[in-house]
Write a protein that holds these residues in place. Sequence first.
Motif, PDB file in Angstrom:
ATOM      1  N   THR A  56      32.881   7.266   1.240  1.00 29.45           N
ATOM      2  CA  THR A  56      31.240   7.894   2.108  1.00 29.45           C
ATOM      3  C   THR A  56      30.000   8.073   1.885  1.00 29.45           C
ATOM      4  O   THR A  56      29.586   7.507   2.807  1.00 29.45           O
ATOM      5  N   ASN A  57      30.096   7.889   1.238  1.00 30.16           N
ATOM      6  CA  ASN A  57      28.102   7.670  -0.006  1.00 30.16           C
ATOM      7  C   ASN A  57      27.811   6.569   1.158  1.00 30.16           C
ATOM      8  O   ASN A  57      26.318   6.478   1.059  1.00 30.16           O
ATOM      9  N   VAL A  58      28.481   5.774   0.278  1.00 27.47           N
ATOM     10  CA  VAL A  58      28.444   3.667   0.951  1.00 27.47           C
ATOM     11  C   VAL A  58      28.087   3.398   2.240  1.00 27.47           C
ATOM     12  O   VAL A  58      26.884   3.310   2.704  1.00 27.47           O
ATOM     13  N   VAL A  59      28.990   4.246   2.990  1.00 29.15           N
ATOM     14  CA  VAL A  59      28.877   4.125   4.873  1.00 29.15           C
ATOM     15  C   VAL A  59      27.731   4.737   5.452  1.00 29.15           C
ATOM     16  O   VAL A  59      26.640   4.246   6.380  1.00 29.15           O
ATOM     17  N   LYS A  60      27.507   6.065   4.668  1.00 27.49           N
ATOM     18  CA  LYS A  60      26.896   7.276   5.149  1.00 27.49           C
ATOM     19  C   LYS A  60      25.324   6.920   5.118  1.00 27.49           C
ATOM     20  O   LYS A  60      24.483   6.700   5.743  1.00 27.49           O
ATOM     21  N   HIS A  61      24.545   6.685   3.241  1.00 29.60           N
ATOM     22  CA  HIS A  61      23.687   6.291   3.252  1.00 29.60           C
ATOM     23  C   HIS A  61      22.448   5.451   2.669  1.00 29.60           C
ATOM     24  O   HIS A  61      22.034   5.152   2.174  1.00 29.60           O
ATOM     25  N   GLU A  95      45.047   4.784  -0.889  1.00 27.62           N
ATOM     26  CA  GLU A  95      43.120   5.193  -0.389  1.00 27.62           C
ATOM     27  C   GLU A  95      42.558   3.576   0.082  1.00 27.62           C
ATOM     28  O   GLU A  95      40.812   4.060   0.283  1.00 27.62           O
ATOM     29  N   LEU A  96      42.690   2.732  -1.117  1.00 30.55           N
ATOM     30  CA  LEU A  96      41.403   2.122  -1.115  1.00 30.55           C
ATOM     31  C   LEU A  96      41.650   0.513   0.581  1.00 30.55           C
ATOM     32  O   LEU A  96      41.064   0.541   0.931  1.00 30.55           O
ATOM     33  N   ILE A  97      42.626   0.728   1.162  1.00 29.94           N
ATOM     34  CA  ILE A  97      43.460   0.220   2.337  1.00 29.94           C
ATOM     35  C   ILE A  97      42.108   0.879   2.968  1.00 29.94           C
ATOM     36  O   ILE A  97      41.839   0.452   4.305  1.00 29.94           O
ATOM     37  N   ARG A  98      42.165   2.669   2.859  1.00 29.36           N
ATOM     38  CA  ARG A  98      41.284   3.416   4.424  1.00 29.36           C
ATOM     39  C   ARG A  98      39.957   2.923   4.045  1.00 29.36           C
ATOM     40  O   ARG A  98      39.339   3.383   4.482  1.00 29.36           O
ATOM     41  N   VAL A  99      39.633   3.121   2.888  1.00 28.13           N
ATOM     42  CA  VAL A  99      38.298   2.828   1.786  1.00 28.13           C
ATOM     43  C   VAL A  99      37.891   1.959   2.989  1.00 28.13           C
ATOM     44  O   VAL A  99      36.979   1.444   2.986  1.00 28.13           O
ATOM     45  N   GLN A 100      38.602   0.722   2.673  1.00 24.79           N
ATOM     46  CA  GLN A 100      38.270  -0.899   3.330  1.00 24.79           C
ATOM     47  C   GLN A 100      38.563  -0.784   4.882  1.00 24.79           C
ATOM     48  O   GLN A 100      37.017  -1.393   5.403  1.00 24.79           O
ATOM     49  N   GLU A 110      34.910  -1.422   7.028  1.00 24.86           N
ATOM     50  CA  GLU A 110      34.376  -2.614   7.289  1.00 24.86           C
ATOM     51  C   GLU A 110      34.442  -1.719   9.338  1.00 24.86           C
ATOM     52  O   GLU A 110      34.062  -2.878  10.248  1.00 24.86           O
ATOM     53  N   ALA A 111      34.542  -0.773   9.214  1.00 24.39           N
ATOM     54  CA  ALA A 111      34.105  -0.258  10.604  1.00 24.39           C
ATOM     55  C   ALA A 111      32.867   0.135  10.731  1.00 24.39           C
ATOM     56  O   ALA A 111      32.145  -0.451  11.954  1.00 24.39           O
ATOM     57  N   ALA A 112      32.007   0.185   9.735  1.00 28.41           N
ATOM     58  CA  ALA A 112      30.578   0.473   9.753  1.00 28.41           C
ATOM     59  C   ALA A 112      29.560  -1.316   9.335  1.00 28.41           C
ATOM     60  O   ALA A 112      28.872  -1.141   9.614  1.00 28.41           O
ATOM     61  N   GLU A 113      30.454  -2.020  10.188  1.00 27.01           N
ATOM     62  CA  GLU A 113      30.187  -3.379   9.789  1.00 27.01           C
ATOM     63  C   GLU A 113      29.698  -3.601   8.470  1.00 27.01           C
ATOM     64  O   GLU A 113      28.226  -4.454   9.028  1.00 27.01           O
ATOM     65  N   MET A 114      30.429  -3.404   7.827  1.00 25.76           N
ATOM     66  CA  MET A 114      29.923  -4.021   5.945  1.00 25.76           C
ATOM     67  C   MET A 114      30.894  -4.752   5.698  1.00 25.76           C
ATOM     68  O   MET A 114      32.823  -4.995   6.033  1.00 25.76           O
ATOM     69  N   SER A 115      30.673  -5.971   4.433  1.00 24.23           N
ATOM     70  CA  SER A 115      31.917  -6.738   4.109  1.00 24.23           C
ATOM     71  C   SER A 115      32.452  -5.611   2.549  1.00 24.23           C
ATOM     72  O   SER A 115      31.610  -5.254   2.163  1.00 24.23           O
ATOM     73  N   PHE A 116      33.500  -5.989   2.725  1.00 23.28           N
ATOM     74  CA  PHE A 116      34.452  -5.047   1.615  1.00 23.28           C
ATOM     75  C   PHE A 116      34.897  -6.551   0.411  1.00 23.28           C
ATOM     76  O   PHE A 116      35.527  -7.177   0.737  1.00 23.28           O
ATOM     77  N   THR A 117      35.042  -6.644  -0.253  1.00 17.28           N
ATOM     78  CA  THR A 117      36.001  -6.839  -1.558  1.00 17.28           C
ATOM     79  C   THR A 117      36.893  -5.934  -2.100  1.00 17.28           C
ATOM     80  O   THR A 117      36.188  -4.476  -2.790  1.00 17.28           O
ATOM     81  N   GLN A 118      37.654  -6.894  -3.321  1.00 10.67           N
ATOM     82  CA  GLN A 118      38.582  -5.781  -3.657  1.00 10.67           C
ATOM     83  C   GLN A 118      38.888  -6.186  -4.983  1.00 10.67           C
ATOM     84  O   GLN A 118      39.325  -7.518  -5.140  1.00 10.67           O
ATOM     85  N   GLU A 119      38.399  -5.527  -5.994  1.00  9.02           N
ATOM     86  CA  GLU A 119      38.913  -6.627  -7.367  1.00  9.02           C
ATOM     87  C   GLU A 119      39.850  -5.526  -8.188  1.00  9.02           C
ATOM     88  O   GLU A 119      39.837  -4.285  -8.265  1.00  9.02           O
TER      89      GLU A 119
END
Length: 378
Positions: free
Chosen positions: A292-297, A249-254, A258-267
């Motif tokens: 999904t909330n981060v991308v939409k709102h 799921e973390l891979i899909r979230v990334q 990134e498709a929403a043109e945001m940078s992504f980091t994971q720890e």
Amino acid sequence: MQKWYHIIPKNTGLSIYVWIIFCLLPFLFIFRSSSMYEVAFGILMTLIFFLSYRLSFVSTSGWVYLWVSVEMAISLVMTILFGYIYFALFLAFYIGNIRHFGGFLSLYIVHLTTTLVAITITFITEVDSLFPQLPFIIISIIGVILLPFTVRYRNQQQKLEGELENANERISQLMVLEERERIARDLHDTLGQKLSMIGLKGELAGKLVPKDPARAVNEIHDIQQTARTALKEVREMVSNMRGTSLKDELIRVQQIVEAAEMSFTQEGNPVLENTPLLVENVLSMCLKEAATNVVKHSNASHCQVSIVQQTNEILVTIADDGKGMPESIEPFKGHGLQGIRERLEFVNGSLDIQSMDGTKLTLHVPNVIQNVKKEDYS
């Protein structure tokens, strides 16, 4: 509530303020006339135009073409008498909203022809008054040519996107139904025969108790062994059912972020050790909803996911640098937060929310270590 949409077009690439100017400009052209009769006539034509334009949006069938014809006539008169050609842009936008291609093409040709004829006549008769507007007139002609096709294409695109969304939702429902049917088939194949055997042996043991107690005891032992075997097979089937791991799921979230043109980091390590499949599935669903909330709102530029498996609990944090949660939204009442909290409560977890310099969600789940010791059914 009445919307400006029916008078001022949306989604045309022009600001609403530009359309407001187009609505007010006729009066500027009208009041330049020296005759009070011309002023009154121009105001009347303008009011009739906007009334017809409003009625063309709410009318059906042949009435639409009647109101569009009235608007074309008024646009032609206003161009010739007052040099005001910008009603043609309103008409161009409306023609682009006509769904029937034959009606769209007919009105497009008629409107383009009448607009060019009116501008040509006005240039011949009043070249001095129109020459200062030449750049705006050229832009208006380009709009009359291109705007109907642009609006029509955009409407078709929105329609296809809506159909695609409905199709994806239907596919999701069918996938859930198919999974339920598969589970039902597996349970039937696993338990059906053994439960029938248990029933038959139970009846036989009941009959043998007064006649042959020793054989009845053997039958009861067979029933116990069959029940253990069935229980073992059901547990193996449940444990082998596919679930969404936190790592997948973390891979899909990334990918979504990134498709929403945001940078992504994971720890942290997304591979949870000895964690029950149910708990991991719940965390995966909550992570998906939060992303999904981060991308939409959020209108954020960065999203970070942190996973920590402590001795007594598992912590999953989703943070962004967006606009935060609106003050009008009560805690746990907006953007699927209630659903996230209910899923976590199902596994005795909880949800914390912080909305300062962005939004930060922290998922708390008790770290219940799964018993990895196998039972011996032999």
